[in-house]
Design an enzyme around this catalytic site. Structure first.
Site, PDB file in Angstrom:
ATOM      1  N   GLY A  19      45.906  29.258  39.601  1.00 23.44           N
ATOM      2  CA  GLY A  19      44.501  29.498  39.845  1.00 23.44           C
ATOM      3  C   GLY A  19      44.147  29.282  41.295  1.00 23.44           C
ATOM      4  O   GLY A  19      44.903  28.637  42.042  1.00 23.44           O
ATOM      5  N   ASP A  65      30.986  19.216  35.496  1.00 26.65           N
ATOM      6  CA  ASP A  65      30.354  20.451  35.048  1.00 26.65           C
ATOM      7  C   ASP A  65      29.526  20.969  36.217  1.00 26.65           C
ATOM      8  O   ASP A  65      28.463  20.420  36.534  1.00 26.65           O
ATOM      9  CB  ASP A  65      29.470  20.176  33.831  1.00 26.65           C
ATOM     10  CG  ASP A  65      28.720  21.402  33.338  1.00 26.65           C
ATOM     11  OD1 ASP A  65      28.861  22.484  33.963  1.00 26.65           O
ATOM     12  OD2 ASP A  65      27.992  21.289  32.336  1.00 26.65           O
ATOM     13  N   ASN A  92      34.546  26.788  44.185  1.00 29.91           N
ATOM     14  CA  ASN A  92      35.475  27.758  43.609  1.00 29.91           C
ATOM     15  C   ASN A  92      35.202  28.068  42.148  1.00 29.91           C
ATOM     16  O   ASN A  92      35.483  29.172  41.694  1.00 29.91           O
ATOM     17  CB  ASN A  92      36.909  27.237  43.753  1.00 29.91           C
ATOM     18  CG  ASN A  92      37.892  28.045  42.930  1.00 29.91           C
ATOM     19  OD1 ASN A  92      38.240  29.173  43.270  1.00 29.91           O
ATOM     20  ND2 ASN A  92      38.348  27.467  41.816  1.00 29.91           N
ATOM     21  N   TYR A 158      28.347  39.460  36.818  1.00 31.74           N
ATOM     22  CA  TYR A 158      29.310  38.832  37.725  1.00 31.74           C
ATOM     23  C   TYR A 158      29.080  39.307  39.156  1.00 31.74           C
ATOM     24  O   TYR A 158      29.015  38.505  40.094  1.00 31.74           O
ATOM     25  CB  TYR A 158      30.724  39.178  37.263  1.00 31.74           C
ATOM     26  CG  TYR A 158      31.819  38.559  38.086  1.00 31.74           C
ATOM     27  CD1 TYR A 158      32.107  37.204  37.978  1.00 31.74           C
ATOM     28  CD2 TYR A 158      32.587  39.329  38.957  1.00 31.74           C
ATOM     29  CE1 TYR A 158      33.122  36.627  38.729  1.00 31.74           C
ATOM     30  CE2 TYR A 158      33.607  38.769  39.705  1.00 31.74           C
ATOM     31  CZ  TYR A 158      33.870  37.419  39.587  1.00 31.74           C
ATOM     32  OH  TYR A 158      34.879  36.857  40.334  1.00 31.74           O
ATOM     33  N   LYS A 162      28.020  37.038  42.429  1.00 39.05           N
ATOM     34  CA  LYS A 162      28.915  36.968  43.581  1.00 39.05           C
ATOM     35  C   LYS A 162      28.286  37.582  44.829  1.00 39.05           C
ATOM     36  O   LYS A 162      28.538  37.133  45.951  1.00 39.05           O
ATOM     37  CB  LYS A 162      30.247  37.640  43.251  1.00 39.05           C
ATOM     38  CG  LYS A 162      31.061  36.881  42.198  1.00 39.05           C
ATOM     39  CD  LYS A 162      31.330  35.442  42.622  1.00 39.05           C
ATOM     40  CE  LYS A 162      32.278  34.726  41.667  1.00 39.05           C
ATOM     41  NZ  LYS A 162      32.568  33.339  42.116  1.00 39.05           N
ATOM     42  N   ILE A 191      44.035  39.139  41.867  1.00 42.39           N
ATOM     43  CA  ILE A 191      44.974  38.050  42.126  1.00 42.39           C
ATOM     44  C   ILE A 191      45.752  37.730  40.858  1.00 42.39           C
ATOM     45  O   ILE A 191      45.205  37.773  39.740  1.00 42.39           O
ATOM     46  CB  ILE A 191      44.217  36.783  42.601  1.00 42.39           C
ATOM     47  CG1 ILE A 191      43.293  37.113  43.794  1.00 42.39           C
ATOM     48  CG2 ILE A 191      45.197  35.681  42.956  1.00 42.39           C
ATOM     49  CD1 ILE A 191      44.001  37.564  45.044  1.00 42.39           C
ATOM     50  N   THR A 193      46.678  35.631  38.310  1.00 41.88           N
ATOM     51  CA  THR A 193      46.301  34.397  37.628  1.00 41.88           C
ATOM     52  C   THR A 193      46.677  34.521  36.162  1.00 41.88           C
ATOM     53  O   THR A 193      47.326  35.480  35.746  1.00 41.88           O
ATOM     54  CB  THR A 193      44.787  34.149  37.769  1.00 41.88           C
ATOM     55  OG1 THR A 193      44.093  35.253  37.153  1.00 41.88           O
ATOM     56  CG2 THR A 193      44.373  34.031  39.229  1.00 41.88           C
ATOM     57  N   GLN A 254      38.417  51.000  50.837  1.00 49.76           N
ATOM     58  CA  GLN A 254      38.508  52.409  50.442  1.00 49.76           C
ATOM     59  C   GLN A 254      37.124  53.047  50.331  1.00 49.76           C
ATOM     60  O   GLN A 254      36.165  52.413  49.943  1.00 49.76           O
ATOM     61  CB  GLN A 254      39.233  52.516  49.096  1.00 49.76           C
ATOM     62  CG  GLN A 254      40.641  51.932  49.130  1.00 49.76           C
ATOM     63  CD  GLN A 254      41.330  51.969  47.807  1.00 49.76           C
ATOM     64  OE1 GLN A 254      42.141  52.857  47.543  1.00 49.76           O
ATOM     65  NE2 GLN A 254      41.006  51.036  46.941  1.00 49.76           N
TER      66      GLN A 254
END
Length: 254
Positions: A19, A65, A92, A158, A162, A191, A193, A254
């Protein structure tokens, strides 16, 4: 002397292996940092901290938490009482819940906002307070995503969180520039993970399509992100603030 020798660092979401958090904590400790590895999964965080200690590093695991402001207060009380300062914070911890907007649930949206965005506010606010008290500056590293730069169908919540991390980081960087507190966002691409390993095993054709979409034709390694975080936590990046650093094999170019 390591690149982070004797620096005090917090890395959230540090339990999962492989991770981004665990790799960052390990990399920081290799370079001499005293690391607080935090996660809601205390056993997982302790396993990472134990491995660091067995390798000669300094690490403490704390159950945390990130969506709970009181947990942040307890964490910073511990850091303040033990060391009196903080040099680097890596926000993170995060979660992704996929779903199309027509079917998305209120609790799914709220969970991602709480963990991905509110936690960054809580941690950054408390880090700025302590760093200003000490007066020696510091580095706040907020982990965003390539999805914080481009739209991703089925990941609207998400991407929203972000993208929020990115602009939040820029704003706080401007507020804290004269304090010597640097604030940057890091944007990982695809990535390797635990999640990608499952995808490769269960859906090999789809996984290969994802690989082919990356200009470098390979997934990144968690250590690629850890090394970027290391640069930002070190004095080598003393003139870097308010920016986003993309580690994605060229995908968003891209």
């Amino acid at each position: 002397m390591g690149r982070l020798q004797d620096k005090i660092a917090i890395v959230t979401g540090g339990a999962s292996r492989p991770g981004l958090g665990s790799s960052t904590a390990i990399r920081f400790a290799q370079e001499g940092a005293v690391v607080f590895v935090t996660d809601i999964d205390l056993d997982g965080a302790e396993a990472v901290a134990a491995d660091i200690r067995e390798s000669g590093g300094l690490a403490t695991a704390i159950q945390h938490d990130v969506a709970n402001a009181a947990d942040w207060d307890r964490l910073f009380d511990t850091v303040r009482s033990r060391h009196g300062r903080l040099d680097a914070l890596v926000n993170n911890a995060g979660v992704v819940i996929h779903g199309l907007i027509a079917n998305y649930k209120d609790d799914q949206w709220k969970r991602q906002v709480d963990i991905n965005l509110n936690s960054v506010f809580y941690g950054t606010q408390r880090a700025v307070e302590l760093m200003r008290e000490v007066g020696q500056g510091g580095s706040i590293i907020n982990i965003s995503s390539g999805a914080g730069l481009i739209g991703v169908p089925g990941a609207s919540a998400y991407s929203a969180t972000k993208g929020g991390v990115r602009l939040f980081s820029k704003s706080i960087a401007l507020e804290c520039a004269t304090d010597g507190i640097r604030v940057n966002s890091v944007h990982p691409g695809m990535i390797r993970t635990n999640i990608s390993a499952i995808s490769e095993r269960e859906n090999p054709e789809e996984f290969q399509q994802q690989v082919n979409a990356i200009p470098m034709r390979q997934f990144g390694d968690p250590m690629d992100i850890a090394n970027m975080n290391l640069f930002l936590a070190s004095d080598e990046s003393r003139y870097v603030t308010g920016t986003e650093l993309v580690v994605d094999g060229g995908f968003t170019a891209q």
